[in-house]
Design an enzyme around this catalytic site. Structure first.
Site, PDB file in Angstrom:
ATOM      1  CG  HIS A  28     -44.045 -75.127  -0.501  1.00  0.00           C
ATOM      2  ND1 HIS A  28     -45.120 -73.977  -0.565  1.00  0.00           N
ATOM      3  CD2 HIS A  28     -44.777 -76.072  -1.240  1.00  0.00           C
ATOM      4  CE1 HIS A  28     -46.166 -74.402  -1.405  1.00  0.00           C
ATOM      5  NE2 HIS A  28     -45.934 -75.730  -1.699  1.00  0.00           N
ATOM      6  CD  GLU A 139     -47.612 -86.616   8.396  1.00  0.00           C
ATOM      7  OE1 GLU A 139     -48.311 -86.082   9.192  1.00  0.00           O
ATOM      8  OE2 GLU A 139     -46.802 -87.344   8.778  1.00  0.00           O
TER       9      GLU A 139
HETATM   10  P1  AMP Z   1     -47.956 -78.248  -3.694  1.00  0.00           P
HETATM   11  O1  AMP Z   1     -46.841 -76.899  -4.013  1.00  0.00           O
HETATM   12  O2  AMP Z   1     -49.074 -77.719  -3.035  1.00  0.00           O
HETATM   13  O3  AMP Z   1     -47.871 -79.337  -4.764  1.00  0.00           O
HETATM   14  O4  AMP Z   1     -46.894 -78.920  -2.505  1.00  0.00           O
HETATM   15  C1  AMP Z   1     -45.638 -79.396  -2.578  1.00  0.00           C
HETATM   16  C2  AMP Z   1     -45.216 -80.133  -1.419  1.00  0.00           C
HETATM   17  O5  AMP Z   1     -45.449 -79.231  -0.400  1.00  0.00           O
HETATM   18  C3  AMP Z   1     -46.175 -81.239  -1.097  1.00  0.00           C
HETATM   19  O6  AMP Z   1     -45.451 -82.590  -0.796  1.00  0.00           O
HETATM   20  C4  AMP Z   1     -47.188 -80.779  -0.140  1.00  0.00           C
HETATM   21  O7  AMP Z   1     -47.753 -81.832   0.458  1.00  0.00           O
HETATM   22  C5  AMP Z   1     -46.252 -79.988   0.845  1.00  0.00           C
HETATM   23  N1  AMP Z   1     -47.196 -79.111   1.421  1.00  0.00           N
HETATM   24  C6  AMP Z   1     -48.080 -78.041   1.077  1.00  0.00           C
HETATM   25  N2  AMP Z   1     -48.645 -77.535   2.107  1.00  0.00           N
HETATM   26  C7  AMP Z   1     -47.945 -77.949   3.255  1.00  0.00           C
HETATM   27  C8  AMP Z   1     -48.078 -77.655   4.425  1.00  0.00           C
HETATM   28  N3  AMP Z   1     -48.973 -76.604   4.962  1.00  0.00           N
HETATM   29  N4  AMP Z   1     -47.254 -78.190   5.451  1.00  0.00           N
HETATM   30  C9  AMP Z   1     -46.526 -78.850   4.873  1.00  0.00           C
HETATM   31  N5  AMP Z   1     -46.041 -79.533   3.707  1.00  0.00           N
HETATM   32  C10 AMP Z   1     -46.921 -78.922   2.806  1.00  0.00           C
END
Ligand code: AMP
Length: 284
Positions: A28, A139
């Site tokens: 994040h 991604e």
């Molecule tokens: P989430 O809180 O899981 O809904 O994720 C929020 C944003 O963070 C989304 O755009 C995800 O794709 C991104 N995200 C989650 N995990 C990762 C990661 N390991 N690397 C890069 N971006 C991430």
């Protein structure tokens, strides 16, 4: 939030939005840093969106730690932390939903039929609320990134969608809030995802073109860990997510695997070494 965004826009500021569900990790924060580089004002939203969880999924169990999230974001120079409640986002009488016809018919959409409609709906709402010039998505959730890009194009939303690379732990595990569910001892099973993808990338870089061969190697690597239960292992077109059988151009490999009570996903680009001979034009 809208009044703040309007004021920034009137002052000529460029606004970036990073939508999240909280329980923040370095993945994040990499999105936040990218947003910071590309805009004057950064809005991070934390909202565990109920409409993207199906019945029996982990909405109630989803990990939350708002105080820790606040501290992490404070050190990143975020301008606004937007924390709507479910009642504000979906008040009494709410009845509108954005759905896509084809992208959700693949990968995670098959085992999570309401998921991408919920994602598309909340993202369009967040865009209308924070009025960003750009929004950053990882991604890591590749299908989600495609769904958001498609929706933005289809609905003429005036926002740039920026994709950011997946941030991994030192051992290769893609960072995820859901990794918090992993019990000690489940790490080897969780690591099969990134190991299978890395193996596939190497096979394709070494000239393997048959998707079935690459998938079979990945399946056997994952199945070597008894606790890893495959949901899907796919090699697909990087735009439409249709299955690809011959890897004669860059494709995307995507996996979903259950380990204990976590459902883990990961994906990687597979790039063949050279264009196929038929695409090389005339040979002398
Ligand atoms: P989430 O809180 O899981 O809904 O994720 C929020 C944003 O963070 C989304 O755009 C995800 O794709 C991104 N995200 C989650 N995990 C990762 C990661 N390991 N690397 C890069 N971006 C991430």
């Amino acid at each position: 939030m809208q009044a703040q965004a309007d004021a920034w826009r009137r002052a000529g500021r460029r606004i970036a939005l990073v939508p999240t569900m909280g329980f923040l990790h370095a993945g994040h924060l990499s999105l936040v840093r990218l947003a910071r580089e590309m805009a004057d004002k950064v809005v991070v939203s934390i909202f565990v969106n109920p409409t993207q969880f199906g019945p029996g999924e982990d909405l109630e169990a989803y990990p939350r730690d708002l105080e820790r999230d606040r501290r992490l974001l404070a050190t990143e120079g975020v301008d606004t932390l937007f924390l709507p409640s479910a009642g504000e986002m979906y008040p009494e009488g709410y009845q509108t939903r954005v759905t896509l016809d084809r992208l959700p018919q693949h990968l995670c959409g098959l085992s999570r039929p309401v998921h991408f409609g919920g994602v598309a709906t909340v993202v369009v709402k967040l865009i209308h609320i924070a009025k960003p010039h750009l929004a950053v998505f990882g991604e890591k959730d590749y299908q989600q990134l495609l769904v958001v890009r498609r929706m933005v194009r289809d609905l003429n939303l005036d926002v740039e969608i920026v994709g950011a690379p997946t941030v991994r732990e030192a051992d290769g595990l893609a960072m995820s809030s859901r990794n918090a569910y992993l019990a000690e001892g489940q790490r080897p099973a969780a690591l099969t995802l990134s190991r299978a993808l890395t193996q596939a990338r190497q096979q394709v870089a070494a000239g393997e073109r048959q998707a079935a061969v690459v998938i079979a190697s990945a399946v056997s690597m994952i199945q070597s860990e008894a606790e890893a239960i495959i949901d899907y292992v796919k090699i697909c077109d990087p735009e439409t997510l249709e299955d690809v059988s011959v890897i004669d151009r860059p494709v995307r490999m995507a996996l979903a695997v259950r380990v204990g009570r976590s459902r883990l996903i990961d994906n990687m680009a597979l790039v063949p070494p050279n264009p196929p001979e038929s695409a090389q034009g005339e040979t002398p």
